[in-house]
Design a protein around this motif. Sequence first.
Motif, PDB file in Angstrom:
ATOM      1  N   GLU A 323      12.862  10.186  -1.188  1.00  0.00           N
ATOM      2  CA  GLU A 323      12.315  11.375  -0.525  1.00  0.00           C
ATOM      3  C   GLU A 323      10.903  11.672  -1.035  1.00  0.00           C
ATOM      4  O   GLU A 323      10.039  12.143  -0.279  1.00  0.00           O
ATOM      5  N   CYS A 324      10.645  11.373  -2.316  1.00  0.00           N
ATOM      6  CA  CYS A 324       9.300  11.555  -2.876  1.00  0.00           C
ATOM      7  C   CYS A 324       8.342  10.505  -2.314  1.00  0.00           C
ATOM      8  O   CYS A 324       7.176  10.808  -2.030  1.00  0.00           O
ATOM      9  N   ALA A 325       8.844   9.287  -2.137  1.00  0.00           N
ATOM     10  CA  ALA A 325       8.017   8.229  -1.555  1.00  0.00           C
ATOM     11  C   ALA A 325       7.602   8.590  -0.135  1.00  0.00           C
ATOM     12  O   ALA A 325       6.459   8.332   0.284  1.00  0.00           O
ATOM     13  N   GLU A 326       8.518   9.210   0.608  1.00  0.00           N
ATOM     14  CA  GLU A 326       8.206   9.604   1.987  1.00  0.00           C
ATOM     15  C   GLU A 326       7.178  10.731   2.011  1.00  0.00           C
ATOM     16  O   GLU A 326       6.253  10.742   2.837  1.00  0.00           O
ATOM     17  N   LYS A 327       7.321  11.695   1.126  1.00  0.00           N
ATOM     18  CA  LYS A 327       6.331  12.776   1.038  1.00  0.00           C
ATOM     19  C   LYS A 327       4.964  12.218   0.667  1.00  0.00           C
ATOM     20  O   LYS A 327       3.931  12.666   1.185  1.00  0.00           O
ATOM     21  N   LEU A 328       4.958  11.235  -0.234  1.00  0.00           N
ATOM     22  CA  LEU A 328       3.694  10.622  -0.649  1.00  0.00           C
ATOM     23  C   LEU A 328       3.050   9.886   0.516  1.00  0.00           C
ATOM     24  O   LEU A 328       1.837   9.988   0.735  1.00  0.00           O
ATOM     25  N   ARG A 329       3.859   9.154   1.288  1.00  0.00           N
ATOM     26  CA  ARG A 329       3.309   8.432   2.448  1.00  0.00           C
ATOM     27  C   ARG A 329       2.709   9.422   3.457  1.00  0.00           C
ATOM     28  O   ARG A 329       1.629   9.177   4.020  1.00  0.00           O
ATOM     29  N   ASP A 330       3.399  10.523   3.688  1.00  0.00           N
ATOM     30  CA  ASP A 330       2.868  11.537   4.610  1.00  0.00           C
ATOM     31  C   ASP A 330       1.541  12.105   4.090  1.00  0.00           C
ATOM     32  O   ASP A 330       0.607  12.338   4.861  1.00  0.00           O
ATOM     33  N   ASP A 331       1.469  12.348   2.774  1.00  0.00           N
ATOM     34  CA  ASP A 331       0.244  12.883   2.170  1.00  0.00           C
ATOM     35  C   ASP A 331      -0.913  11.893   2.327  1.00  0.00           C
ATOM     36  O   ASP A 331      -2.033  12.272   2.673  1.00  0.00           O
ATOM     37  N   ILE A 332      -0.617  10.617   2.095  1.00  0.00           N
ATOM     38  CA  ILE A 332      -1.659   9.587   2.197  1.00  0.00           C
ATOM     39  C   ILE A 332      -2.156   9.451   3.633  1.00  0.00           C
ATOM     40  O   ILE A 332      -3.370   9.465   3.896  1.00  0.00           O
ATOM     41  N   ARG A 333      -1.240   9.362   4.549  1.00  0.00           N
ATOM     42  CA  ARG A 333      -1.638   9.172   5.948  1.00  0.00           C
ATOM     43  C   ARG A 333      -2.308  10.422   6.514  1.00  0.00           C
ATOM     44  O   ARG A 333      -3.194  10.319   7.361  1.00  0.00           O
ATOM     45  N   GLY A 334      -1.887  11.565   6.038  1.00  0.00           N
ATOM     46  CA  GLY A 334      -2.511  12.793   6.516  1.00  0.00           C
ATOM     47  C   GLY A 334      -3.934  12.973   6.033  1.00  0.00           C
ATOM     48  O   GLY A 334      -4.696  13.760   6.596  1.00  0.00           O
ATOM     49  N   ASN A 335      -4.318  12.235   4.994  1.00  0.00           N
ATOM     50  CA  ASN A 335      -5.663  12.354   4.447  1.00  0.00           C
ATOM     51  C   ASN A 335      -6.478  11.069   4.575  1.00  0.00           C
ATOM     52  O   ASN A 335      -7.544  10.952   3.973  1.00  0.00           O
ATOM     53  N   SER A 336      -5.962  10.103   5.359  1.00  0.00           N
ATOM     54  CA  SER A 336      -6.690   8.859   5.595  1.00  0.00           C
ATOM     55  C   SER A 336      -7.333   8.899   6.967  1.00  0.00           C
ATOM     56  O   SER A 336      -6.697   9.301   7.953  1.00  0.00           O
ATOM     57  N   SER A 337      -8.568   8.468   7.041  1.00  0.00           N
ATOM     58  CA  SER A 337      -9.276   8.486   8.327  1.00  0.00           C
ATOM     59  C   SER A 337      -8.738   7.445   9.286  1.00  0.00           C
ATOM     60  O   SER A 337      -8.829   7.597  10.504  1.00  0.00           O
ATOM     61  N   ASP A 338      -8.151   6.366   8.755  1.00  0.00           N
ATOM     62  CA  ASP A 338      -7.584   5.315   9.605  1.00  0.00           C
ATOM     63  C   ASP A 338      -6.370   4.754   8.883  1.00  0.00           C
ATOM     64  O   ASP A 338      -6.498   3.989   7.931  1.00  0.00           O
ATOM     65  N   ALA A 449      -9.300   4.759 -15.405  1.00  0.00           N
ATOM     66  CA  ALA A 449      -7.885   4.400 -15.268  1.00  0.00           C
ATOM     67  C   ALA A 449      -7.251   5.053 -14.045  1.00  0.00           C
ATOM     68  O   ALA A 449      -6.491   4.414 -13.306  1.00  0.00           O
ATOM     69  N   LEU A 450      -7.556   6.328 -13.814  1.00  0.00           N
ATOM     70  CA  LEU A 450      -6.908   7.052 -12.726  1.00  0.00           C
ATOM     71  C   LEU A 450      -7.298   6.520 -11.352  1.00  0.00           C
ATOM     72  O   LEU A 450      -6.451   6.428 -10.457  1.00  0.00           O
ATOM     73  N   VAL A 451      -8.563   6.195 -11.168  1.00  0.00           N
ATOM     74  CA  VAL A 451      -8.969   5.704  -9.854  1.00  0.00           C
ATOM     75  C   VAL A 451      -8.291   4.364  -9.563  1.00  0.00           C
ATOM     76  O   VAL A 451      -7.919   4.083  -8.420  1.00  0.00           O
ATOM     77  N   MET A 452      -8.087   3.530 -10.577  1.00  0.00           N
ATOM     78  CA  MET A 452      -7.353   2.277 -10.396  1.00  0.00           C
ATOM     79  C   MET A 452      -5.929   2.550  -9.941  1.00  0.00           C
ATOM     80  O   MET A 452      -5.433   1.966  -8.964  1.00  0.00           O
ATOM     81  N   ALA A 453      -5.249   3.430 -10.691  1.00  0.00           N
ATOM     82  CA  ALA A 453      -3.836   3.698 -10.416  1.00  0.00           C
ATOM     83  C   ALA A 453      -3.644   4.357  -9.056  1.00  0.00           C
ATOM     84  O   ALA A 453      -2.752   3.976  -8.281  1.00  0.00           O
ATOM     85  N   GLU A 454      -4.463   5.361  -8.752  1.00  0.00           N
ATOM     86  CA  GLU A 454      -4.300   6.086  -7.494  1.00  0.00           C
ATOM     87  C   GLU A 454      -4.562   5.191  -6.278  1.00  0.00           C
ATOM     88  O   GLU A 454      -3.826   5.248  -5.290  1.00  0.00           O
ATOM     89  N   LEU A 455      -5.573   4.353  -6.362  1.00  0.00           N
ATOM     90  CA  LEU A 455      -5.913   3.498  -5.223  1.00  0.00           C
ATOM     91  C   LEU A 455      -4.834   2.469  -4.934  1.00  0.00           C
ATOM     92  O   LEU A 455      -4.436   2.269  -3.780  1.00  0.00           O
ATOM     93  N   VAL A 456      -4.367   1.786  -5.954  1.00  0.00           N
ATOM     94  CA  VAL A 456      -3.375   0.737  -5.705  1.00  0.00           C
ATOM     95  C   VAL A 456      -2.055   1.358  -5.254  1.00  0.00           C
ATOM     96  O   VAL A 456      -1.379   0.833  -4.355  1.00  0.00           O
ATOM     97  N   LEU A 457      -1.667   2.495  -5.843  1.00  0.00           N
ATOM     98  CA  LEU A 457      -0.422   3.138  -5.445  1.00  0.00           C
ATOM     99  C   LEU A 457      -0.504   3.635  -4.003  1.00  0.00           C
ATOM    100  O   LEU A 457       0.430   3.448  -3.208  1.00  0.00           O
ATOM    101  N   ALA A 458      -1.618   4.243  -3.633  1.00  0.00           N
ATOM    102  CA  ALA A 458      -1.790   4.747  -2.267  1.00  0.00           C
ATOM    103  C   ALA A 458      -1.705   3.621  -1.249  1.00  0.00           C
ATOM    104  O   ALA A 458      -1.057   3.749  -0.198  1.00  0.00           O
TER     105      ALA A 458
END
Length: 501
Positions: A323-338, A449-458
């Motif tokens: 359920e957290c993974a789904e919320k994260l996917r929604d957050d990512i897609r809602g803030n991605s231009s494409d 470190a954070l920009v590495m982790a956030e980008l690959v996870l997103a």
Amino acid sequence: MELALSSLLCITLLTIFFLKFLSKRKNSTSEKKIANPPPSPPGLPVIGNVLDFGKHAHRSLKLLSERYGPLMLLRWCSVPVLVVSSAEVAQDIIKTHDRAFSSRPRSNFLAKLMNGGQDMAFAPYGEYWRQMKRIYVLHLFSNKMVSSFRNVREEEINSTIEKIEKTISSSSPTNLSEIFMTFTNDLICRVALGRKYSGGEGVPDVYELLRKLMSLFGRLYIEDYFPFLGWIDILRGLAGEVKEITKELDDFLEKVVQEHSDGDRQIVDFVDVLLSIQRENTTGFEIDRVNLKLLVADVFIAATDTTSALLEWAMTELLRHPECAEKLRDDIRGNSSDRSRYVSEEDITDMRYLEAVIKETLRLHPSAPLLVPRQLIEDVRIKGYDVTAGTQVLINYWAMGRETATWGEDAEEFKPERHLDSSVDFRGQDAKFIPFGIGRRQCPGIGFALVMAELVLANLITRFNWEIATKPEGDHYDLAESTGLVVSRKYPLLAYASPAS
């Protein structure tokens, strides 16, 4: 296992010395008396509380703190060790005693491996350390420098995505542990050294070297506590391992620096930056060859395993909490231009749930649960207790991340939502949340470190659906930890990937 065997060996070998040792201790008039020391669990003769540290010291010390309090004084053989296990006590350190707690313990191991502790991470507090940290902050991990490697990050993430797509086509599970280690190793090699070093003809394997290097941290070095028994480390083969890996590391770094020194190169990586500083003396602080190599070595030691472990634990928790993974996917897609393309660094700026997932992972699974050990440089009085200069200090951030007084009755649960309305950040001024350290000795590479982790996870969450490959045998298998200074998963994280719709 090694810790227990080594401790038993110490007991056996020291039995004949014990009465003489005890007699000298009783007759000593030079030993400093402590007026009101912190509570101390009883220890064994000679070795003190060594066995109380257990296989996973952060867990064992948390249990001890529940009985003896958030400030304990233990003894590692003859060395006093102060253990801090609460945010309240850590906050007092930040506000009142930051300088006193800002040095590092010296050890024979570091003297051999890191040239006497002349690197930034392990150097004692003083002018030399301040100049080394200044180089990191202003020249290696500045916002401008971090941004300059944007294309490198994008290329390595796209390469990672291609590897996962190949496992999909072969119907094989993805070894995410291996994926994350390769990603961080390759990215840091390119950023720090200008190219990858992943083995092959004439090319050393940095990951293998790092693996051997990290295996030395967290080991029991008897010579550090009983210098006259240093021969035991020789018999155990430990002294030989340190010598061999030290030479291997130095030979590798010397080769890298020499390659950069030859010819006319533009500034494209950390080694180039350091060589430029060395030639132009822009800092007013002379960087010799040894300093330069140690600065580069610290980047690998501090960044590769820690970032890989962060990604491992984040994906572990997301697989355990779909359920957290789904919320994260929604957050990512809602803030991605494409949503069909690479998630960029501009995209992640407004991804609040992504930041919350990273924070929650760092709360429950800090890469360095006990942070890096410190040593008091002066006597202090903290929370009514007296602690003397020379005492080693362990800050049990793993225990602090589970304090119910700070995080509530659900402190053991993975719940990113707890961070959405919180102003607590990573900057080390609020002791509730210090995964990157505290005060003066905080890690200077947080942004890197954070920009590495956030980008690959997103990108992995938005591009793929994930399903755990093996059904875990309860939480013991799923959350089992490795041992050492950096704590990652004990078992590889295997998962099936499929294209996300």
